[in-house]
Design an enzyme around this catalytic site. Structure first.
Site, PDB file in Angstrom:
ATOM      1  N   ARG A   1     -21.185 -10.294 -16.785  1.00 17.44           N
ATOM      2  CA  ARG A   1     -20.742  -9.419 -15.588  1.00 17.44           C
ATOM      3  C   ARG A   1     -21.021  -8.121 -16.121  1.00 17.44           C
ATOM      4  O   ARG A   1     -21.576  -7.361 -15.209  1.00 17.44           O
ATOM      5  CB  ARG A   1     -19.272  -9.767 -15.323  1.00 17.44           C
ATOM      6  CG  ARG A   1     -19.225  -9.447 -13.922  1.00 17.44           C
ATOM      7  CD  ARG A   1     -17.561  -9.909 -13.410  1.00 17.44           C
ATOM      8  NE  ARG A   1     -17.382  -9.300 -12.178  1.00 17.44           N
ATOM      9  CZ  ARG A   1     -15.884  -9.250 -11.762  1.00 17.44           C
ATOM     10  NH1 ARG A   1     -15.239  -9.352 -12.543  1.00 17.44           N
ATOM     11  NH2 ARG A   1     -15.987  -8.703 -10.602  1.00 17.44           N
TER      12      ARG A   1
ATOM     13  N   LYS B   1     -13.207  -4.149   1.347  1.00 12.90           N
ATOM     14  CA  LYS B   1     -13.936  -3.149   1.028  1.00 12.90           C
ATOM     15  C   LYS B   1     -15.355  -3.442   1.207  1.00 12.90           C
ATOM     16  O   LYS B   1     -16.049  -2.411   1.723  1.00 12.90           O
ATOM     17  CB  LYS B   1     -13.709  -2.682  -0.416  1.00 12.90           C
ATOM     18  CG  LYS B   1     -12.280  -1.962  -0.382  1.00 12.90           C
ATOM     19  CD  LYS B   1     -12.141  -1.390  -1.900  1.00 12.90           C
ATOM     20  CE  LYS B   1     -10.866  -0.352  -1.813  1.00 12.90           C
ATOM     21  NZ  LYS B   1     -10.673   0.203  -3.243  1.00 12.90           N
TER      22      LYS B   1
ATOM     23  N   TYR C   1      -1.851   2.254 -12.217  1.00  9.80           N
ATOM     24  CA  TYR C   1      -1.021   3.131 -12.184  1.00  9.80           C
ATOM     25  C   TYR C   1       0.556   2.567 -11.841  1.00  9.80           C
ATOM     26  O   TYR C   1       1.614   3.430 -11.788  1.00  9.80           O
ATOM     27  CB  TYR C   1      -1.260   4.071 -10.786  1.00  9.80           C
ATOM     28  CG  TYR C   1      -1.474   3.417  -9.604  1.00  9.80           C
ATOM     29  CD1 TYR C   1      -0.047   3.528  -8.925  1.00  9.80           C
ATOM     30  CD2 TYR C   1      -2.542   3.105  -9.022  1.00  9.80           C
ATOM     31  CE1 TYR C   1      -0.264   2.806  -7.446  1.00  9.80           C
ATOM     32  CE2 TYR C   1      -2.637   2.699  -7.701  1.00  9.80           C
ATOM     33  CZ  TYR C   1      -1.634   2.576  -7.008  1.00  9.80           C
ATOM     34  OH  TYR C   1      -1.794   2.106  -5.835  1.00  9.80           O
TER      35      TYR C   1
ATOM     36  N   SER D   1       0.882  -1.192   0.062  1.00 10.45           N
ATOM     37  CA  SER D   1      -0.144  -0.192  -0.081  1.00 10.45           C
ATOM     38  C   SER D   1       0.871   1.307   0.201  1.00 10.45           C
ATOM     39  O   SER D   1       1.877   1.307   0.944  1.00 10.45           O
ATOM     40  CB  SER D   1      -0.814   0.005   0.954  1.00 10.45           C
ATOM     41  OG  SER D   1      -1.584   1.339   1.438  1.00 10.45           O
TER      42      SER D   1
ATOM     43  N   ASP E   1     -13.565   6.724  -3.869  1.00  2.88           N
ATOM     44  CA  ASP E   1     -13.147   6.170  -4.902  1.00  2.88           C
ATOM     45  C   ASP E   1     -13.411   6.799  -6.330  1.00  2.88           C
ATOM     46  O   ASP E   1     -12.755   7.360  -7.174  1.00  2.88           O
ATOM     47  CB  ASP E   1     -13.158   4.535  -5.307  1.00  2.88           C
ATOM     48  CG  ASP E   1     -12.012   3.748  -4.380  1.00  2.88           C
ATOM     49  OD1 ASP E   1     -10.993   4.348  -4.160  1.00  2.88           O
ATOM     50  OD2 ASP E   1     -12.475   2.741  -3.948  1.00  2.88           O
TER      51      ASP E   1
ATOM     52  N   SER F   1      -0.650   4.060   0.741  1.00  9.81           N
ATOM     53  CA  SER F   1      -0.977   5.060   1.478  1.00  9.81           C
ATOM     54  C   SER F   1      -0.398   5.755   2.653  1.00  9.81           C
ATOM     55  O   SER F   1      -0.553   6.867   2.928  1.00  9.81           O
ATOM     56  CB  SER F   1      -2.707   4.476   1.937  1.00  9.81           C
ATOM     57  OG  SER F   1      -3.514   4.498   1.010  1.00  9.81           O
TER      58      SER F   1
ATOM     59  N   THR G   1     -16.084 -10.964 -19.393  1.00 14.23           N
ATOM     60  CA  THR G   1     -17.157 -11.968 -19.390  1.00 14.23           C
ATOM     61  C   THR G   1     -18.507 -10.835 -19.367  1.00 14.23           C
ATOM     62  O   THR G   1     -18.771 -10.191 -18.431  1.00 14.23           O
ATOM     63  CB  THR G   1     -17.062 -12.478 -17.799  1.00 14.23           C
ATOM     64  OG1 THR G   1     -15.560 -12.983 -17.691  1.00 14.23           O
ATOM     65  CG2 THR G   1     -18.049 -13.443 -17.496  1.00 14.23           C
TER      66      THR G   1
END
Ligand code: ATR
Length: 271
Positions: free
Chosen positions: A156, A66, A218, A15, A102, A17, A153
């Site tokens: 989905r 999440k 990224y 991470s 987000d 963050s 897919t």
């Protein structure tokens, strides 16, 4: 007293963050700490009870927690409800408030990186995972009239599209290049293009010259998709901006200062 916050995930060592929030804490001279918290799924509920008692004011949440934190929280913001997942928690008065920043991060990054982009034209979204859901909700919220959605897919994509009604239409993965025209924005939300993985191999000749192309991947900053879009003159926005901007509401709530996203922050996170 030192203000404590952190990021919860499993794994967590990757991470960025802590570096991001650490830069802001130093920049604004705040007596605070932001730490990586490796919490396994079985321990999540207990950890959420203990962290506020240990003095934490909140946390970011990453893979795979999440959705679970969204359900475990006491309150949920409307933008978390829209995607049934949370990336930001605020611990307040004995309650856990779940937020999802987000989509806001995605839009803020787009506006900063492509100031000429306007939500008046339809957008083309690649991928139908959790990230796509947040991106589509944010785009429609900002006024984008229609979204075209393609996913490897197809079922989905159809399932995700159905959540948004007739404003989202789906196309076959193999037909993307034929359908690219007429969109003001192309967004890759799949993992294709990530360092070490397969690139997103897409012919862009049907893309209008002004269409903004953006990627939520990224690593690397310049994905093969962004490189080929830039080579033909399209405006591009890399995926790092979304990571930086999604962090702003959490930092503001926990540490009491609304931080700026600038080049110094980008360099701190990349170093
Ligand atoms: P997230 O929640 O981060 O979006 P995810 O739910 O695992 O992650 O979704 C990953 C996305 O990348 C999906 O749209 C996935 O397509 P499938 O639904 O068909 O699995 C897409 N993806 C991953 N690898 C891919 C590949 N090799 N080709 C095309 N799409 C791919």
């Amino acid at each position: 007293m030192t203000i404590l916050a952190g990021v919860i995930g499993d794994p967590i060592s990757h991470s960025r963050s802590p570096r991001l929030h650490g830069h802001w804490l130093r920049r604004y001279g705040i007596d605070g700490a932001y730490v990586p918290l490796h919490i396994r799924p079985d321990d999540l509920a207990e950890a959420l009870k203990l962290l506020p008692r240990m003095g934490f004011v909140g946390a970011n949440v990453t893979i795979p927690h999440k959705e679970d934190v969204f359900h475990l929280a006491d309150e949920r913001t409307a933008r978390a409800e829209a995607v049934e997942a949370a990336n930001t928690l605020v611990f307040k008065d004995g309650r856990i408030i779940a937020d999802n920043t987000d989509g806001l991060g995605f839009l803020a990054s787009l506006q900063q990186g492509a100031p000429g982009w306007s939500p008046s034209e339809p957008a083309f979204v690649l991928g139908a995972g959790g990230a796509a859901r947040g991106v589509i909700a944010a785009l429609l919220d900002s006024g984008v009239p229609r979204v075209t959605l393609a996913n490897r897919t197809k079922a989905r994509a159809d399932g995700l599209g159905a959540l948004f009604g007739s404003t989202v239409s789906t196309v076959e993965w193999a037909k993307i290049h034929e359908k690219l025209g007429g969109h003001g924005l192309l967004v890759n939300t799949t993992s294709l293009g990530m360092t070490g993985g397969a690139p997103l191999d897409l012919a862009l000749e049907n893309l209008a010259s002004g269409t903004v192309v953006t990627d939520i991947v990224y690593t690397p900053l310049q994905t093969p998709l962004l490189k080929s879009a830039a080579a033909r003159g399209n405006p591009t926005v890399d995926g790092l901006g979304m990571l930086l901007h999604q962090a702003v509401p959490g930092f503001t709530a926990w540490f009491g200062v609304e931080p700026v996203v600038d080049e110094a922050l980008r360099q701190a996170v990349l170093s």
